[in-house]
Design an enzyme around this catalytic site. Structure first.
Site, mmCIF file in Angstrom:
data_model
loop_
_atom_site.group_PDB
_atom_site.id
_atom_site.type_symbol
_atom_site.label_atom_id
_atom_site.label_comp_id
_atom_site.label_asym_id
_atom_site.label_seq_id
_atom_site.Cartn_x
_atom_site.Cartn_y
_atom_site.Cartn_z
ATOM 1 N N ASP A 177 0.828 -1.203 0.000
ATOM 2 C CA ASP A 177 0.000 0.000 0.000
ATOM 3 C C ASP A 177 0.863 1.253 0.000
ATOM 4 O O ASP A 177 2.077 1.201 0.221
ATOM 5 C CB ASP A 177 -0.911 0.015 1.223
ATOM 6 C CG ASP A 177 -2.011 -1.028 1.164
ATOM 7 O OD1 ASP A 177 -2.362 -1.456 0.044
ATOM 8 O OD2 ASP A 177 -2.524 -1.421 2.234
ATOM 9 N N TYR A 201 7.075 -9.704 6.877
ATOM 10 C CA TYR A 201 7.047 -8.261 7.100
ATOM 11 C C TYR A 201 7.615 -7.939 8.482
ATOM 12 O O TYR A 201 7.598 -8.776 9.388
ATOM 13 C CB TYR A 201 5.617 -7.731 7.052
ATOM 14 C CG TYR A 201 5.025 -7.594 5.664
ATOM 15 C CD1 TYR A 201 5.050 -6.367 4.993
ATOM 16 C CD2 TYR A 201 4.417 -8.674 5.035
ATOM 17 C CE1 TYR A 201 4.491 -6.233 3.732
ATOM 18 C CE2 TYR A 201 3.864 -8.550 3.771
ATOM 19 C CZ TYR A 201 3.900 -7.323 3.123
ATOM 20 O OH TYR A 201 3.351 -7.197 1.871
#
EC number: 5.4.99.12
Length: 285
Positions: free
Chosen positions: A64, A125
């Site tokens: 994003d 992540y």
């Protein structure tokens, strides 16, 4: 679904990094917004003198706006003659063309069956946050979230352990029409470094939209004492979005690494990952 490379083309694996601060996410968008995919495709078209032809990238994880990547992976199918002509100098030419907030580290002919998105078996992540009452180190401000309540990392880890495994993460995802929210969360753990920054490591076979940032939002509520360690698990079991689960800001999130199986297993993984998932015991209708 077949993913064979078309005759006359070669599939090229691309390993890259970027600082997401100046990008409106990975994927190309209408309206001229700056994106990682658009930037790289434009540079590729320029350095290969392809004029009007755009060679489209497929990526392991579509980050994003504001999210960073240290170990992103993509692939692109290039004509064999173009690859043969440019392969030796392509990496350096792209380095000269791209802005300094995106770097490509390697370009290699991919093994048979490789797909940057569907062949991946996990993505890892890291989310970084500090509860230092003075705020964030100015040199880290674009990569670390400031949380202005003291955090109990042990309580956060206790809550995190209850979320591991295969579940329907609908309560932690922004729903997309026709997409499943079933995922296998392989690792979720938090460590406070000597500098006081708390780093959450989050690894799963795949992630649905906003999943990592929602999970971190729930764990922060536990860490600062607003909820008990059992609360994130109860939200997961309820299966619906809870207004108390905040999607934390994107700048603390970095895609660190993407994992792939051995070359001989790539094609099988590619096929498996395209199947719509259901939980064991779930009905068909």
């Amino acid at each position: 679904m077949s993913d064979e490379v078309q005759p006359g083309f070669v599939r090229v694996r691309m390993d890259l990094s970027y600082d997401g601060s100046g990008f409106s996410g990975w994927a190309k968008q209408a309206g001229g917004r700056r994106t990682v995919q658009g930037e790289i495709e434009d540079a590729l078209r320029t350095v290969t003198r392809s004029r009007e032809t755009t060679y489209e990238l497929t990526v392991a994880g579509r980050t994003d706006a504001g999210v960073h990547a240290r170990g992103q992976v993509a692939h692109v199918d290039l004509p064999e003659d173009l690859w043969a002509e440019h392969r030796e100098k392509l990496l350096k030419r792209l380095a000269g063309r791209l802005a300094k907030d995106v770097r490509i580290w390697s370009l290699d002919e991919a093994p048979a069956g490789f797909n940057a998105r569907f062949s991946a078996i996990w993505r890892r992540y890291a989310y970084r946050v500090t509860d230092n009452p003075g705020g964030v180190d100015p040199l880290l401000r674009s990569h670390v979230l400031w949380h202005d309540w003291p955090l109990d990392v042990d309580a956060m880890n206790e809550a995190a352990r209850r979320l591991l495994g295969e579940h329907d993460f609908a309560a932690y995802c922004k729903r997309r029409e026709g997409a499943t929210t079933i995922r296998t969360l392989q690792e979720l753990s938090l460590v406070r470094g000597e500098d006081g920054v708390v780093t959450a490591t989050v690894r799963a076979d795949a992630f649905c939209h906003n999943m990592v940032r929602s999970l971190i939002g729930a764990l922060l509520f536990v860490g600062d004492g607003h909820r008990g360690p059992e609360w994130p698990g109860k939200v997961l079991a309820a299966g619906v979005r809870d207004s108390a689960v905040h999607v934390v800001r994107p700048h603390g999130l970095t895609l660190e690494e993407v994992g792939y199986p051995a070359d001989e297993l790539l094609a099988a993984r590619n096929k498996e990952a395209r199947n719509r998932r259901t939980l064991p015991g779930a009905g068909c209708c």
